[in-house]
Design an enzyme around this catalytic site. Structure first.
Site, mmCIF file in Angstrom:
data_model
loop_
_atom_site.group_PDB
_atom_site.id
_atom_site.type_symbol
_atom_site.label_atom_id
_atom_site.label_comp_id
_atom_site.label_asym_id
_atom_site.label_seq_id
_atom_site.Cartn_x
_atom_site.Cartn_y
_atom_site.Cartn_z
ATOM 1 C CB SER A 42 -0.910 -0.003 1.228
ATOM 2 O OG SER A 42 -0.154 0.055 2.422
ATOM 3 C CG HIS A 159 -1.020 -5.565 4.150
ATOM 4 N ND1 HIS A 159 -0.603 -4.794 5.211
ATOM 5 C CD2 HIS A 159 -0.448 -5.019 3.056
ATOM 6 C CE1 HIS A 159 0.181 -3.827 4.768
ATOM 7 N NE2 HIS A 159 0.279 -3.940 3.462
ATOM 8 C CD GLU A 168 -0.505 -2.191 9.047
ATOM 9 O OE1 GLU A 168 -0.034 -1.735 10.102
ATOM 10 O OE2 GLU A 168 0.006 -2.031 7.934
ATOM 11 C CD GLU A 211 2.155 -5.297 7.631
ATOM 12 O OE1 GLU A 211 1.522 -5.005 8.666
ATOM 13 O OE2 GLU A 211 2.673 -4.448 6.882
ATOM 14 C CG ASP A 249 -1.902 1.668 8.585
ATOM 15 O OD1 ASP A 249 -2.556 2.660 8.205
ATOM 16 O OD2 ASP A 249 -0.895 1.232 7.981
ATOM 17 C CD GLU A 290 0.418 3.587 9.945
ATOM 18 O OE1 GLU A 290 0.649 2.909 10.973
ATOM 19 O OE2 GLU A 290 0.909 3.317 8.837
ATOM 20 C CG ASP A 315 2.598 4.796 6.154
ATOM 21 O OD1 ASP A 315 3.644 5.138 5.574
ATOM 22 O OD2 ASP A 315 2.101 3.660 6.010
ATOM 23 C CE LYS A 340 5.345 1.846 6.019
ATOM 24 N NZ LYS A 340 4.137 2.037 5.171
ATOM 25 C CG HIS A 368 6.827 -4.020 9.271
ATOM 26 N ND1 HIS A 368 6.233 -5.244 9.363
ATOM 27 C CD2 HIS A 368 5.809 -3.113 9.443
ATOM 28 C CE1 HIS A 368 4.937 -5.112 9.566
ATOM 29 N NE2 HIS A 368 4.658 -3.832 9.629
ATOM 30 C CE LYS A 391 2.769 -0.036 10.494
ATOM 31 N NZ LYS A 391 1.605 0.400 9.719
HETATM 32 P P1 PGA Z 1 2.984 -1.335 3.139
HETATM 33 O O1 PGA Z 1 2.074 -1.314 4.437
HETATM 34 O O2 PGA Z 1 4.348 -1.732 3.517
HETATM 35 O O3 PGA Z 1 2.268 -2.317 2.248
HETATM 36 O O4 PGA Z 1 2.939 0.075 2.575
HETATM 37 C C1 PGA Z 1 2.514 -0.914 5.694
HETATM 38 C C2 PGA Z 1 1.812 0.312 6.188
HETATM 39 O O5 PGA Z 1 0.930 0.869 5.499
HETATM 40 O O6 PGA Z 1 2.119 0.814 7.266
HETATM 41 ZN ZN ZN Z 2 0.505 2.548 6.984
#
Ligand code: PGA
Ligand code: ZN
Length: 432
Positions: A42, A159, A168, A211, A249, A290, A315, A340, A368, A391
């Site tokens: 995503s 996911h 999430e 995940e 999230d 999130e 994010d 990230k 992650h 996370k």
């Molecule tokens: P992604 O998801 O690594 O698929 O972007 C993780 C997140 O959105 O926090």
């Molecule tokens: Zn996210």
């Protein structure tokens, strides 16, 4: 002086079985650093660009061009540089590809060198990676804070193949006294949750998403998922709200189209979605949310911050990009930054993004990606930043578990001489 003598990448697989890079940096004294690059599903539109080969190999996802760029242009760019000055390494990498989003040589290629150079420098100095990052790169005193894990125990959205719009559903073991007890709590709740869901929905509920969280088979709505998690916390012998709090999230860009959000069988405006979140806060011990809105909706994020008591994490909105983080901070479009490293492409730029967030009194959550490897760099980064939050998925599957195991190892290296934020997960960093 020690210098970078060799840089060599190969194509490997990530946790989804897609190609990614593993890069090895060798120094003039023989010290070696290895890094493996993660990959999102995503992804935010403003993220740095992953260079993929296209064509038919690996369905177009091969990274042989990025591998070649590491082994040629990027190797030439950093050859002879002292990697104990990580900023000098990253400056050379950025100069080699000044294109927007690092798309010419590939942010995946560039990041692999930045991370591997940091690991090699730590090895040369005889320091654990977190200690090298903390003292040499961040110039902070040796004082350590372990992060509260935000552990994704039910997967939805991009996911998992289910009806859940929210990506999430996470638990935070805030009542634990240290990271060992925190991880024990995660594992115990995770297993009770799995057992409960199988009893209620059958064996299909045993399956997991990208995940490592349960795939949510049988769950129809956001509240179904949160109810199961609260039940599992109690059944595992913990108190919801005291020992364990909840996070989500939403990754709301994934269920947003033309100003409308489609969630739990309903179509909602941004205002209605905001009320939906506020209602969740009233029913559940929800403490962190999130990406509650689309990745372009800075104003809606800011409105939510004004109305809510929970931590609002950005994010996809900020994509770990210092310039975009500055904008979000000015608009008060959140209260914590998701960090990230592969969204921006070098270690020191990610560290700078964290610095901008903290300077505005925001929290920072090191994260992650949904496509991971066994690389544990982010566990060290979370301890180095002393940000107090990480996370890194469910306490299952080695791509997720290796990060938890590294946090346990760091606890042991420090002989337990490190803080654990508990309920103060958003603000404990101020003392570290
Ligand atoms: P992604 O998801 O690594 O698929 O972007 C993780 C997140 O959105 O926090
Ligand atoms: Zn996210």
């Amino acid at each position: 002086m020690v210098t970078i003598e060799k840089v060599h990448a190969i194509e490997i697989l990530d946790s989804r079985g897609n190609p990614t890079l593993m890069t090895r940096v060798t120094l003039s004294d023989g010290s070696v650093g290895v890094a493996k690059v993660p990959s999102g599903a995503s992804t935010g539109v403003n993220e740095a660009v992953e260079l993929r080969d296209g064509g038919s190999r690996y369905g177009g996802k091969g990274v042989l061009k990025a591998v070649k760029n590491v082994n040629t242009a990027l190797f030439e760019a950093v050859r002879g540089i002292d990697p104990t000055d990580l900023r000098a390494v990253d400056r050379a990498l950025l100069a080699a590809d000044p294109s927007k989003g690092k798309g010419r040589l590939g942010a995946n290629a560039i990041l692999s060198v930045s991370m591997a150079a940091a690991v090699a420098a730590a090895t040369h100095l005889g320091l654990p990676l977190f200690e090298y990052l903390r003292t040499s790169v961040l110039d902070k005193p040796a004082k350590y804070l372990q992060p509260v894990p935000m552990s994704n125990v039910i997967n939805g959205g991009a996911h998992a193949g289910n009806d859940l719009a929210i990506q999430e559903f996470m638990i935070l073991p805030v009542g634990a006294s240290d990271i060992r007890e925190a991880i024990r709590c995660l594992s115990e709740v995770y297993h009770v949750l799995g057992k409960n869901m199988i009893e209620k929905y059958g064996r299909m509920a045993k399956h997991v998403g990208d995940e490592g969280g349960y795939c949510g088979f049988g769950l129809r709505s956001t509240r179904d998922a949160l109810d199961e998690i609260v039940r599992a916390i109690s059944d595992a012998g913990y108190s919801p709200g005291d020992d364990v709090v909840l996070g989500i999230d939403a990754a709301a860009s994934g269920f947003h189209k033309n100003g409308t959000y489609t969630i739990d069988g309903q179509e909602m405006s941004a205002g209605e979605l905001l009320d939906f979140y506020i209602d969740l806060e009233k029913t559940y011990p929800l403490k962190t949310v999130e990406d509650p809105f689309d990745e372009t909706a800075f104003d809606d994020f800011a409105e939510y911050v004004r109305k809510t008591k929970v931590q609002v994490v950005t994010d996809d909105l900020t994509v770990s990009n210092p310039d975009i983080v500055r904008r979000a901070v000015e608009m008060v479009a959140g209260t914590a930054l998701l960090l990230k490293v592969n969204q921006i492409g070098t270690v020191t730029e990610a560290i700078d993004a964290a610095g901008i967030a903290n300077a505005a009194e925001w929290g920072v959550v090191v994260s992650h990606r949904s496509g991971e490897t066994g690389d544990t760099f982010i566990a060290d980064l979370a301890v180095a930043l002393g940000c107090g939050q990480i996370k890194t998925g469910a306490p299952a599957r080695s791509d997720r578990v290796e990060k938890y195991n590294r946090l346990l190892e760091i606890y042991d290296i420090l002989s337990g001489d490190c803080g654990y934020p508990g309920h103060d997960f958003r603000t404990a960093w101020r003392n570290y």
